[in-house]
Design an enzyme around this catalytic site. Structure first.
Site, mmCIF file in Angstrom:
data_model
loop_
_atom_site.group_PDB
_atom_site.id
_atom_site.type_symbol
_atom_site.label_atom_id
_atom_site.label_comp_id
_atom_site.label_asym_id
_atom_site.label_seq_id
_atom_site.Cartn_x
_atom_site.Cartn_y
_atom_site.Cartn_z
ATOM 1 N N PRO A 240 0.843 -1.201 0.000
ATOM 2 C CG PRO A 240 0.039 -1.005 2.198
ATOM 3 C CD PRO A 240 0.803 -1.928 1.282
ATOM 4 C CG MET A 241 3.604 2.319 -1.523
ATOM 5 S SD MET A 241 4.922 2.106 -2.724
ATOM 6 C CE MET A 241 4.154 1.010 -3.914
ATOM 7 C CB CYS B 199 1.474 4.764 8.308
ATOM 8 S SG CYS B 199 1.619 6.317 7.506
ATOM 9 C CE LYS C 5 3.223 -2.331 4.530
ATOM 10 N NZ LYS C 5 3.570 -0.954 4.904
ATOM 11 N N GLY D 223 10.222 -4.356 2.765
ATOM 12 C CA GLY D 223 11.267 -3.372 3.051
ATOM 13 C C GLY D 223 12.529 -3.644 2.260
ATOM 14 N N GLY D 224 12.822 -2.760 1.293
ATOM 15 C CA GLY D 224 14.102 -2.830 0.593
ATOM 16 C C GLY D 224 14.229 -3.964 -0.415
ATOM 17 N NE ARG E 260 10.902 2.597 -0.626
ATOM 18 C CZ ARG E 260 11.749 2.779 0.383
ATOM 19 N NH1 ARG E 260 12.237 3.971 0.624
ATOM 20 N NH2 ARG E 260 12.112 1.765 1.142
HETATM 21 C C1 FMN Z 1 4.817 7.085 -1.288
HETATM 22 C C2 FMN Z 1 4.636 6.017 -0.229
HETATM 23 C C3 FMN Z 1 3.442 5.943 0.436
HETATM 24 C C4 FMN Z 1 3.243 4.939 1.402
HETATM 25 N N1 FMN Z 1 2.007 4.813 1.983
HETATM 26 C C5 FMN Z 1 1.760 3.756 2.806
HETATM 27 C C6 FMN Z 1 0.444 3.480 3.277
HETATM 28 O O1 FMN Z 1 -0.531 4.152 2.933
HETATM 29 N N2 FMN Z 1 0.284 2.418 4.124
HETATM 30 C C7 FMN Z 1 1.330 1.628 4.506
HETATM 31 O O2 FMN Z 1 1.140 0.658 5.261
HETATM 32 N N3 FMN Z 1 2.575 1.861 4.055
HETATM 33 C C8 FMN Z 1 2.800 2.878 3.204
HETATM 34 N N4 FMN Z 1 4.051 3.055 2.678
HETATM 35 C C9 FMN Z 1 5.126 2.100 3.040
HETATM 36 C C10 FMN Z 1 5.179 0.931 2.047
HETATM 37 O O3 FMN Z 1 3.979 0.182 2.075
HETATM 38 C C11 FMN Z 1 6.359 0.001 2.374
HETATM 39 O O4 FMN Z 1 6.150 -0.531 3.647
HETATM 40 C C12 FMN Z 1 7.696 0.738 2.341
HETATM 41 O O5 FMN Z 1 7.811 1.568 1.206
HETATM 42 C C13 FMN Z 1 8.858 -0.260 2.370
HETATM 43 O O6 FMN Z 1 8.825 -1.119 1.253
HETATM 44 P P1 FMN Z 1 9.785 -0.874 -0.023
HETATM 45 O O7 FMN Z 1 11.183 -0.751 0.497
HETATM 46 O O8 FMN Z 1 9.585 -2.088 -0.887
HETATM 47 O O9 FMN Z 1 9.326 0.391 -0.679
HETATM 48 C C14 FMN Z 1 4.276 4.043 1.718
HETATM 49 C C15 FMN Z 1 5.491 4.130 1.019
HETATM 50 C C16 FMN Z 1 5.677 5.103 0.053
HETATM 51 C C17 FMN Z 1 6.974 5.156 -0.706
#
Ligand code: FMN
Length: 336
Positions: free
Chosen positions: A16-17, A99, A138, A211-212, A234
């Site tokens: 979720p982002m 978050c 989460k 994460g990552g 991301r």
């Molecule tokens: C722009 C953005 C918005 C995000 N919004 C949420 C969200 O609404 N809810 C949530 O649980 N995590 C949110 N996250 C965190 C991501 O879900 C994820 O946990 C975090 O980016 C780490 O994973 P990654 O390294 O694969 O990006 C957000 C991350 C980004 C970059």
């Protein structure tokens, strides 16, 4: 017995982002992978229940399997939000306990709930009673001065006792004071070993790691360590073709890979419908800028779309113009 379509899909998921994984983004991702589980942006329970912002629940049937992420910390309000979501047919509802943003802290939800497992247990119990689909959580591995090796198993155990059997764990702490939300996604160190240890300690639970993670190779390595699922954020957004086109074959044992050029053609009728309903091209193409990242023509693709799509009256023909540049195009990082 409830049927949980998202369980099988959860071997790989797109995180979720906020502002990124809206329904247009998810529609694009679904063209690249039929099997991967897709999460919505976080929708807060107060926005649904008090603000009646029901439009936030809309999605296209093609997006299944799709999980709604809710934010909140009031069991009654979260249950009401689940009732509102029931009509829409989500495959899963996920509670955000990860978050770290200020706005979210002030409403007392998100990562700060890592400090209050009994309240999270109450929330998920109320959500389960109200929902027609599975409730998942989460979370982070801890916040601030907490010791993750103590706090995380205690948190998981209490929330599991309330009936949750699936967790997505962002393998780093959130520091609630002093770091911005963006810094909180990079600075606290990752601890994959702890998440792997949680699966060993709770073998009956379904545990996804987040994460990552930036490639399917890495995802496969983590699955081979015994984890049930991998969640990518991301990288799935910035380079969707890299992790999603081969996902069905590599993660779910299907044959064949999807093709980003074909996905562009398949987006055109969707975009036409969106524009006919009064929407703007840019609302969709902003999620498509990374489609050719690392491939020939990536830079021209991005430039044509980012220059042209915000213009008044821009339509889907812009995508065909941009595609021409891709097929003849320049290499990422090379000369424009
Ligand atoms: C722009 C953005 C918005 C995000 N919004 C949420 C969200 O609404 N809810 C949530 O649980 N995590 C949110 N996250 C965190 C991501 O879900 C994820 O946990 C975090 O980016 C780490 O994973 P990654 O390294 O694969 O990006 C957000 C991350 C980004 C970059």
């Amino acid at each position: 017995m409830k049927q949980y379509q998202s369980l099988e899909a959860a071997r790989l998921s797109v995180a979720p982002m906020m502002d990124w994984t809206d329904r247009h983004c998810r529609y694009l991702h679904r063209l690249l992978t039929k099997r991967t589980l897709l999460y919505t942006e976080m929708v807060t329970a107060p926005a649904l229940v008090r603000g009646q912002a029901l439009h936030l629940l809309r999605f296209d049937a093609a997006e299944h399997p799709v999980a709604l992420q809710l934010g909140g910390s009031d069991p009654v309000e979260l249950a009401q939000a689940c009732v509102l979501a029931n009509d829409h047919g989500y495959d899963e509802i996920n509670l955000n306990v990860g978050c770290p943003s200020d706005r979210v802290q002030s409403g007392c939800f998100g990562a700060i709930l890592m400090e209050n497992a009994p309240l999270v247990a109450e929330c998920v119990a109320a959500m389960q009673a109200a929902s027609t689909c599975e409730i998942t959580v989460k979370c982070r591995i801890g916040v601030d001065d907490q010791d993750p090796s103590q706090v995380l198993p205690d948190f998981i155990s209490k929330v599991a006792q309330a009936g949750v059997t699936r967790f997505q764990i962002h393998a780093r702490k959130a520091w609630l004071k002093g770091l911005s939300p963006k810094e909180n996604r990079d600075i606290p160190p990752l601890d994959y070993d702890l998440v792997v240890a949680m699966k060993a300690q709770f073998p009956e639970l379904h545990i996804s790691i987040n994460g990552g993670i930036t490639s399917l190779d890495q995802a496969e390595e983590l699955l081979a360590r015994g984890l049930d699922g991998v969640m990518i954020g991301r990288t799935a957004y910035h380079s969707p073709a890299d992790v999603l086109c081969a996902a069905d074959a590599r993660i779910y044992g299907e044959t064949g890979e999807s093709d980003p050029v074909e996905a562009v053609h398949q987006m055109i009728p969707y975009i036409e419908r969106h524009i006919a309903e009064g929407g703007r091209l840019n609302q969709i193409t902003r999620h498509m800028l990374g489609l050719f990242t690392g491939r020939p023509g990536a830079r021209a693709w991005r430039r044509v779309l980012s220059d042209g799509a915000p213009r008044e009256g821009a339509g889907p023909e812009l995508l065909l113009e941009a595609l021409d540049r891709v097929t003849g195009g320049d290499i990422e990082g090379g000369n424009p």
